[in-house]
Design a protein around this motif. Structure first.
Motif, PDB file in Angstrom:
ATOM      1  N   LEU A  35       0.746  -1.117   0.025  1.00 16.52           N
ATOM      2  CA  LEU A  35       0.007   0.029   0.069  1.00 16.52           C
ATOM      3  C   LEU A  35       0.715   1.407  -0.105  1.00 16.52           C
ATOM      4  CD1 LEU A  35      -2.950   0.802   0.047  1.00 16.52           C
ATOM      5  CD2 LEU A  35      -2.875   0.592   2.673  1.00 16.52           C
ATOM      6  N   ALA A  36       1.975   1.286   0.707  1.00 15.37           N
ATOM      7  CA  ALA A  36       2.798   2.269   0.753  1.00 15.37           C
ATOM      8  C   ALA A  36       3.394   2.471  -0.510  1.00 15.37           C
ATOM      9  CB  ALA A  36       3.853   2.345   1.965  1.00 15.37           C
ATOM     10  N   VAL A  37       3.867   1.493  -1.192  1.00 13.76           N
ATOM     11  CA  VAL A  37       4.648   1.668  -2.583  1.00 13.76           C
ATOM     12  C   VAL A  37       3.403   2.203  -3.553  1.00 13.76           C
ATOM     13  CG1 VAL A  37       5.571   0.368  -4.317  1.00 13.76           C
ATOM     14  CG2 VAL A  37       6.287  -0.225  -1.817  1.00 13.76           C
ATOM     15  N   PHE A  38       2.562   1.676  -3.530  1.00 11.71           N
ATOM     16  CA  PHE A  38       1.467   2.244  -4.381  1.00 11.71           C
ATOM     17  C   PHE A  38       1.062   3.718  -4.054  1.00 11.71           C
ATOM     18  CE2 PHE A  38      -3.272   3.635  -4.640  1.00 11.71           C
ATOM     19  CZ  PHE A  38      -3.095   3.617  -6.114  1.00 11.71           C
ATOM     20  N   LEU A  39       0.975   4.232  -2.889  1.00 15.94           N
ATOM     21  CA  LEU A  39       0.870   5.507  -2.585  1.00 15.94           C
ATOM     22  C   LEU A  39       2.023   6.224  -3.084  1.00 15.94           C
ATOM     23  CD1 LEU A  39      -0.616   4.992   0.697  1.00 15.94           C
ATOM     24  CD2 LEU A  39      -2.026   5.686  -1.206  1.00 15.94           C
ATOM     25  N   VAL A  40       3.242   5.932  -2.931  1.00 14.48           N
ATOM     26  CA  VAL A  40       4.378   6.627  -3.353  1.00 14.48           C
ATOM     27  C   VAL A  40       4.478   6.873  -4.682  1.00 14.48           C
ATOM     28  CG1 VAL A  40       6.902   6.660  -3.331  1.00 14.48           C
ATOM     29  CG2 VAL A  40       5.552   6.276  -1.090  1.00 14.48           C
ATOM     30  N   ARG A  41       4.164   5.614  -5.606  1.00 14.98           N
ATOM     31  CA  ARG A  41       4.105   5.977  -6.800  1.00 14.98           C
ATOM     32  C   ARG A  41       2.933   6.750  -7.519  1.00 14.98           C
ATOM     33  NH1 ARG A  41       5.562  -0.351  -8.670  1.00 14.98           N
ATOM     34  NH2 ARG A  41       7.521  -0.219  -8.268  1.00 14.98           N
ATOM     35  N   PHE A  42       1.973   6.795  -6.749  1.00 13.73           N
ATOM     36  CA  PHE A  42       0.698   7.284  -7.110  1.00 13.73           C
ATOM     37  C   PHE A  42       0.906   8.803  -6.853  1.00 13.73           C
ATOM     38  CE2 PHE A  42      -3.491   9.252  -6.595  1.00 13.73           C
ATOM     39  CZ  PHE A  42      -4.102   8.938  -8.119  1.00 13.73           C
ATOM     40  N   TYR A  43       1.151   9.093  -5.840  1.00  6.88           N
ATOM     41  CA  TYR A  43       1.122  10.716  -5.242  1.00  6.88           C
ATOM     42  C   TYR A  43       2.585  11.363  -5.297  1.00  6.88           C
ATOM     43  CZ  TYR A  43      -3.541  10.214  -3.446  1.00  6.88           C
ATOM     44  OH  TYR A  43      -4.807   9.975  -3.331  1.00  6.88           O
ATOM     45  N   LYS A  44       3.611  10.490  -6.098  1.00  7.34           N
ATOM     46  CA  LYS A  44       4.970  10.762  -6.086  1.00  7.34           C
ATOM     47  C   LYS A  44       5.347  11.866  -4.833  1.00  7.34           C
ATOM     48  CE  LYS A  44       4.523  10.060 -10.889  1.00  7.34           C
ATOM     49  NZ  LYS A  44       3.922   8.939 -10.640  1.00  7.34           N
ATOM     50  N   LYS A  45       5.850  13.326  -5.392  1.00  6.69           N
ATOM     51  CA  LYS A  45       6.685  13.950  -4.321  1.00  6.69           C
ATOM     52  C   LYS A  45       5.539  14.325  -3.203  1.00  6.69           C
ATOM     53  CE  LYS A  45       5.564  18.611  -6.753  1.00  6.69           C
ATOM     54  NZ  LYS A  45       6.585  19.704  -7.155  1.00  6.69           N
ATOM     55  N   VAL A  46       4.082  14.330  -3.436  1.00  4.14           N
ATOM     56  CA  VAL A  46       3.232  14.652  -2.399  1.00  4.14           C
ATOM     57  C   VAL A  46       2.862  13.403  -1.338  1.00  4.14           C
ATOM     58  CG1 VAL A  46       2.297  16.684  -3.157  1.00  4.14           C
ATOM     59  CG2 VAL A  46       1.240  14.420  -3.702  1.00  4.14           C
ATOM     60  N   SER A  47       3.503  12.213  -1.550  1.00  6.84           N
ATOM     61  CA  SER A  47       3.190  10.931  -0.859  1.00  6.84           C
ATOM     62  C   SER A  47       3.532  11.109   0.483  1.00  6.84           C
ATOM     63  CB  SER A  47       3.853   9.715  -1.648  1.00  6.84           C
ATOM     64  OG  SER A  47       5.251   9.953  -1.571  1.00  6.84           O
ATOM     65  N   ILE A  48       4.676  11.916   0.728  1.00  8.20           N
ATOM     66  CA  ILE A  48       4.946  12.350   2.114  1.00  8.20           C
ATOM     67  C   ILE A  48       3.804  12.816   2.879  1.00  8.20           C
ATOM     68  CG2 ILE A  48       6.055  14.517   1.751  1.00  8.20           C
ATOM     69  CD1 ILE A  48       7.515  11.776   4.131  1.00  8.20           C
ATOM     70  N   TYR A  49       3.119  13.729   2.177  1.00  9.28           N
ATOM     71  CA  TYR A  49       1.838  14.162   3.084  1.00  9.28           C
ATOM     72  C   TYR A  49       0.902  13.200   3.248  1.00  9.28           C
ATOM     73  CZ  TYR A  49       3.217  18.889   1.728  1.00  9.28           C
ATOM     74  OH  TYR A  49       3.840  20.095   1.714  1.00  9.28           O
TER      75      TYR A  49
END
Length: 188
Positions: A44-58
């Motif tokens: 799930l974290a990998v998906f969110l990082v790939r989907f949201y890219k630079k704002v995935s940290i938020y």
């Protein structure tokens, strides 16, 4: 009224808890085990990082905050205020309860922290992900319901403990979503 509600809660607990067998005992044990879900969380974290890219940290920080808030409200506030014994610690019930090999859990059960935390994650993701991710959202809801159901099945929570936890989680996830959505929309 309160006595009738407690009686209903206990009857519903036993109805669910008595429906055990060797096959589902294993599934429900693992459904409640936090480390079992680690690959799911990582995916799930990998998906969110790939989907949201630079704002995935938020997004990832918001998830952490939502879960922390729901967990603290459930464990440090409500459980310590209500002091409702788990069914697995209720002297009159212990001999009739089917417990998983995980054991009886902590002393107090209202509200379920498992339910609160899974609901916080679930509601946040349902709200933050675009509508096109219906299958992912349905999968996350199914996962949360399995975890919540397993808490009753395993003998450590009454149904109202779980419902109360879900409500705490929905509140926490929704509040954090309200604070997070602006940051994500500005950047994404």
């Amino acid at each position: 009224m309160i006595d009738k509600l407690k009686k209903f809660d206990t009857h519903l607990f036993f109805y669910i808890n008595e429906k055990h067998n060797d096959f589902f005992d294993v599934i429900m044990y693992w459904a409640s085990h936090k480390w079992f879900w680690l690959p799911f969380y990582l995916a799930l974290a990998v998906f969110l990082v790939r989907f949201y890219k630079k704002v995935s940290i938020y997004v990832l920080l918001a998830i952490g905050v939502a879960i922390t808030i729901s967990d603290q409200i459930a464990s440090s506030v409500i459980k310590q205020w209500v002091l409702r014994l788990r069914p697995s610690h209720e002297p009159a019930l212990i001999q009739y309860i089917h417990l998983s090999k995980a054991g009886p859990g902590g002393m107090y059960g209202f509200v379920s922290s498992h339910a609160a935390n899974t609901a916080a994650l679930t509601i946040f993701l349902i709200l933050i992900l675009p509508p096109r991710y219906k299958l992912l959202k349905a999968s996350i809801v199914s996962w949360a319901l399995l975890v919540c159901y397993s808490r009753i099945y395993n003998g450590v929570h009454y149904p109202l403990d779980v419902i109360g936890g879900i409500l705490v989680g929905i509140f926490s996830g929704y509040i954090i979503y309200l604070f997070t959505k602006r940051n994500i929309k500005k950047e994404y």
